[in-house]
Design an enzyme around this catalytic site. Sequence first.
Site, PDB file in Angstrom:
ATOM      1  N   GLY A   1       1.807  -9.693   5.239  1.00 41.59           N
ATOM      2  CA  GLY A   1       0.922  -9.213   4.187  1.00 41.59           C
ATOM      3  C   GLY A   1      -0.520  -9.252   4.628  1.00 41.59           C
TER       4      GLY A   1
ATOM      5  N   ASP B   1      -5.638 -21.131  -9.456  1.00 40.44           N
ATOM      6  CA  ASP B   1      -5.254 -19.750  -9.154  1.00 40.44           C
ATOM      7  C   ASP B   1      -3.742 -19.565  -9.211  1.00 40.44           C
ATOM      8  OD1 ASP B   1      -5.925 -17.127  -8.640  1.00 40.44           O
ATOM      9  OD2 ASP B   1      -6.001 -17.358  -6.470  1.00 40.44           O
TER      10      ASP B   1
ATOM     11  N   GLY C   1      -4.759  -9.265   2.832  1.00 35.96           N
ATOM     12  CA  GLY C   1      -5.620  -9.289   1.651  1.00 35.96           C
ATOM     13  C   GLY C   1      -7.056  -9.506   2.061  1.00 35.96           C
TER      14      GLY C   1
END
Length: 569
Positions: free
Chosen positions: A270, A388, A272
């Site tokens: 991934g 979070d 980000g």
Amino acid sequence: MQDEMYRNKFAFKDVGKPPDRLYVLSQCMDDLSCDDCAVCFDQINNLIPGCFPNTGGRVFLDGCFIRAENYSFYREALGSQDTARCGTDVNSGPAFREAVEEVLDEMLKKAPITGPVWRGFAIKHATAHGVTAYGMASCWKILDPDLCRLCLSQAVAYALSCLPATEARVLNTGCFLRYADFSFANVATGETREEIISFFSYMMGVVIVCLIAIGIGIWVGKRTYQRKNGVKVLKAMGDVLLDERLQFLQFKYATIQKATENFEEIHKLGEGGYGEVYKGTLPDGREIAIKRLYASRKSRIDEICNEMDIISRAQHKNLVRFLGCCFTNMESFLVYEYLANKSLDLMLFDPAKKKELSWGKRLLIMTGAAEGLEYLHSQCQIRIIHRDIKASNVLLDLKFKPKISDFGLARFYSCDRSLFKTTIAGTLGYMAPEYIAKGQLTEKVDVYSFGVLVIEIVTGIENTKYHSDDTYETLIAHAWKHFQLNTTPEIIDKSMEIEDVKEVERVVQIGLLCTQESPNLRPTMTKVVQMLRNVDIELPKPSNPPFIDEHMELHSLGEEYYHRHSFSD
């Protein structure tokens, strides 16, 4: 002395009057730049006071050295405390021994040679039958060539005694010597034309010698960065990496690189704003997840340090396990256990993959995540607020057991302080109203985020992407209205086969209790775990969530619904 170190990478000075006179010598290795030396000196200068109230001591780092005594030791080359530190890995082949012997011999010849400028330093490598050994030798510049040769002669003998170890360091009174089976020097010199790259994560040796007591310091990284951002990162990481909890949690860059096949795209899990995540495989077959982080901003550096500090303190079956770190002159890496089913959001919000998430699996995920938060809030040695909690920060193993991840925004908090104000950070849609409005941070902020997660898991809809005819309605408000109207089954994810609708309705009610507007009304995570595990516990009726005028919102469902149901609290 500090200014002289920054200019010349070498300094010695004596201060005070006998019997309290203090003599100090410090020197950086010649492979460090001036900036690198400054950072190393700052680090080592903070370690030497640990020797006192003894009357003297020494600290060795692979990049620099400092010694302080109450007598003049400037002409000492050897001493009773001279020692060697041998690595644990071995190479018993004759080729490696031959290469090491050649490297040591070459350094012994080269380092003491007097040239236009006395250096007392050498970097060498040698190859025998395809096997290469690397070496570095450095004498303290206060010695003359003869004393340097004397010191290094003994150092070579000590180093040879470490074979077949693949790495060794010799810590002598007047010199430092090292060999290894990998290139560890910082810069290319006139003696070698190859590009030599150094890495902070090579778990460099720290040895503190306090008079007759030899205290072996932690093997911490010192290889400093050659670019401006790298120096900033090292300064920020210094205190964290000296923490005893992180002593043995540092990976070599070469290990990270090999595990990911030089960061091949096929291994990327991934990407980000923080960087990239790769899957890696260690030589022993263990699979790992590697966060390759962008650390150019101070805020991001702080997050990296914060995550390392917190996750190394917190150990629980429902928290992702932190395995180590690696810092180079360009990048920062955090290493975790690899979880085969990746993050919850990749399954929960994918129309095809979500079918794999039966109600039983979803309940398991919610309960496990709740237990992880309960541990952070009330069972960990230092209480922690995650800040979070969301689906992308819940990872799943092969059996769909959840593990909370990403502690970059997490904060410690004191049990004797019910709330405190802090800079707002988190993900919109998951942050509690009192935190957004006033910066009030308590464990109830995590409870709110968990409640949002519960509603997402039941509905299969991502809160931040929820759309309704009412532009301002949130997924939580939508769930609350249906709960009030006794139409909760209408919001359950249609991809699930439900045998016990009442059980699902009960879980929705728990999610709504967690997302009540008033933090005082929200349950603790301990209570949440009890409610999830024990169906016999009677649940209170939730009050309205934030950002809603309950009668206006309910009216939008239609007069028929409004008159058919009771809305009393």
